[in-house]
Write a protein that holds these residues in place. Structure first.
Motif, short mmCIF file in Angstrom:
data_model
loop_
_atom_site.label_atom_id
_atom_site.label_comp_id
_atom_site.label_asym_id
_atom_site.label_seq_id
_atom_site.Cartn_x
_atom_site.Cartn_y
_atom_site.Cartn_z
N ALA A 1 -3.35 -2.52 12.75
CA ALA A 1 -2.68 -3.64 12.09
C ALA A 1 -2.41 -3.34 10.62
CB ALA A 1 -3.51 -4.91 12.22
N ARG A 2 -3.37 -2.72 9.95
CA ARG A 2 -3.19 -2.37 8.55
C ARG A 2 -2.02 -1.40 8.38
NH1 ARG A 2 -6.44 -2.67 4.14
NH2 ARG A 2 -8.14 -3.45 5.46
N LYS A 3 -1.95 -0.41 9.27
CA LYS A 3 -0.84 0.54 9.21
C LYS A 3 0.49 -0.17 9.39
CE LYS A 3 -3.39 4.55 11.03
NZ LYS A 3 -3.50 5.49 12.18
N ARG A 4 0.53 -1.10 10.36
CA ARG A 4 1.76 -1.83 10.63
C ARG A 4 2.18 -2.69 9.45
NH1 ARG A 4 3.05 -4.87 16.28
NH2 ARG A 4 2.32 -2.82 16.97
N VAL A 5 1.21 -3.39 8.86
CA VAL A 5 1.50 -4.26 7.70
C VAL A 5 2.03 -3.44 6.53
CG1 VAL A 5 0.40 -5.65 5.89
CG2 VAL A 5 -0.09 -6.13 8.30
N LEU A 6 1.35 -2.35 6.21
CA LEU A 6 1.75 -1.53 5.06
C LEU A 6 3.10 -0.86 5.30
CD1 LEU A 6 -1.67 0.09 4.10
CD2 LEU A 6 -0.50 -1.84 2.99
N ARG B 1 9.03 -12.98 2.97
CA ARG B 1 7.61 -13.08 3.29
C ARG B 1 6.95 -11.72 3.37
NH1 ARG B 1 11.31 -11.23 6.66
NH2 ARG B 1 10.77 -11.13 8.85
N GLU B 2 5.70 -11.70 2.95
CA GLU B 2 4.88 -10.51 3.16
C GLU B 2 4.54 -10.43 4.63
OE1 GLU B 2 2.52 -9.74 -1.03
OE2 GLU B 2 1.57 -11.05 0.46
N PRO B 3 4.54 -9.23 5.23
CA PRO B 3 4.20 -9.13 6.65
C PRO B 3 2.80 -9.64 6.94
CG PRO B 3 4.28 -6.95 5.60
CD PRO B 3 4.85 -7.92 4.63
N GLY B 4 2.70 -10.51 7.95
CA GLY B 4 1.41 -11.07 8.31
C GLY B 4 1.06 -12.34 7.57
N SER B 5 1.95 -12.80 6.69
CA SER B 5 1.66 -13.99 5.88
C SER B 5 2.00 -15.29 6.60
CB SER B 5 2.42 -13.93 4.55
OG SER B 5 3.82 -13.97 4.80
N GLY B 6 2.64 -15.18 7.77
CA GLY B 6 2.99 -16.39 8.52
C GLY B 6 4.30 -17.01 8.08
N GLY B 7 5.15 -16.25 7.41
CA GLY B 7 6.42 -16.78 6.95
C GLY B 7 7.29 -17.33 8.05
N LYS B 8 7.30 -16.67 9.21
CA LYS B 8 8.14 -17.16 10.32
C LYS B 8 7.63 -18.50 10.85
CE LYS B 8 5.70 -14.50 13.92
NZ LYS B 8 5.85 -13.46 14.98
N PHE B 9 6.30 -18.70 10.79
CA PHE B 9 5.75 -19.98 11.25
C PHE B 9 6.06 -21.09 10.25
CE2 PHE B 9 2.81 -16.69 12.99
CZ PHE B 9 3.19 -16.83 14.32
N VAL B 10 6.03 -20.76 8.97
CA VAL B 10 6.40 -21.73 7.94
C VAL B 10 7.86 -22.12 8.11
CG1 VAL B 10 6.67 -22.12 5.46
CG2 VAL B 10 4.66 -20.88 6.31
N GLU C 1 5.77 -3.61 5.04
CA GLU C 1 5.88 -4.00 3.63
C GLU C 1 6.70 -2.97 2.86
OE1 GLU C 1 2.47 -4.60 0.39
OE2 GLU C 1 2.39 -6.05 2.03
N SER C 2 6.44 -1.69 3.11
CA SER C 2 7.18 -0.61 2.45
C SER C 2 8.66 -0.64 2.85
CB SER C 2 6.56 0.74 2.83
OG SER C 2 7.30 1.80 2.27
N ASP C 3 8.92 -0.89 4.14
CA ASP C 3 10.31 -0.94 4.61
C ASP C 3 11.08 -2.08 3.96
OD1 ASP C 3 9.81 1.21 6.26
OD2 ASP C 3 9.62 0.02 8.10
#
Length: 217
Positions: free
Chosen positions: A165-170, A35-44, A173-175
């Motif tokens: 939040a943008r910094k955390r997401v990016l 999942r992309e960070p923030g996409s809600g993958g864990k909820f899915v 995602e990079s990690d």
């Protein structure tokens, strides 16, 4: 929420009981969710697990199983002799097919994922599980969403500014991209590495979960 070591202990005990009972109740493929960070993958993942009665193995749980030698040994020993043999074959094939030179952690992580795969009835979130499990035993899902939506979700979930939040997401995602590139020589965002790609920018969590359940059912 239960401590990680408690979750591991309970899971190991369940597997040990199933092995003694020689249970064969596993008809569904193991679902891997990237999942992309923030996409809600864990909820899915949680929604699918509730619908199908599956166990969810997330990144922290798999890391804890793989990083401690004693814990890893206990996890692997929940398999019978045939299961251990097949596990070794799976991991060897994954390493050979991708010409990998995994370090000690990566090797153990792959064995832990393989053990989960052998037991079945599971959803594995992250850790490149889609590159470890054999095709006949997995269903690979990628959850994506537009960046701005992901930033907004993270800001709301963690009570932080959109800038933070943008910094955390990016950064996350990079990690994740670096992790998959390092251990599996692959591109995490390549749709060819998945059986289904779902966009939670246009799909609700329930709709995404329903699509996955329909596909594996």
């Amino acid at each position: 929420m239960k401590a990680i070591h408690q979750l591991i202990e309970e899971q190991v005990r369940r597997w040990e009981i199933l092995r003694r009972e020689k249970s064969e109740a596993k008809s569904l493929p193991v679902i891997t969710i990237s999942r992309e960070p923030g996409s809600g993958g864990k909820f899915v993942a949680r929604a699918v697990a509730e619908r199908l009665g599956l166990d969810v193995f997330h990144q922290k749980l798999i890391n804890a199983m793989a990083e401690n030698a004693d814990t890893s040994t206990r996890v692997i020993r929940t398999l019978d002799e045939r299961g251990v043999s097949m596990l070794e074959d799976w991991v060897s094939a994954a390493i050979s097919d991708r010409h990998l030179w995994p370090d000690e952690y990566a090797s153990m992580m792959m064995k832990v994922i393989g053990t989960i795969g052998r037991h079945g009835r599971a959803i594995i979130v992250g850790r490149g599980a889609n590159f470890v499990l054999p095709p006949e035993n997995r269903f690979r899902v990628r959850i994506i969403a537009p960046l701005e939506k992901r930033v907004s979700c993270v800001a709301e979930d963690f009570g932080i500014s959109k800038q933070e939040a943008r910094k955390r997401v990016l950064r996350t995602e990079s990690d994740r991209k670096a992790f998959i590139r390092k251990y599996f020589y692959s591109d995490i965002s390549n749709p060819a590495n998945y059986d289904m790609v779902l966009n939670t920018g246009t799909l609700s969590v329930d709709s995404a979960a329903a699509a996955i359940c329909s596909a594996v059912g």
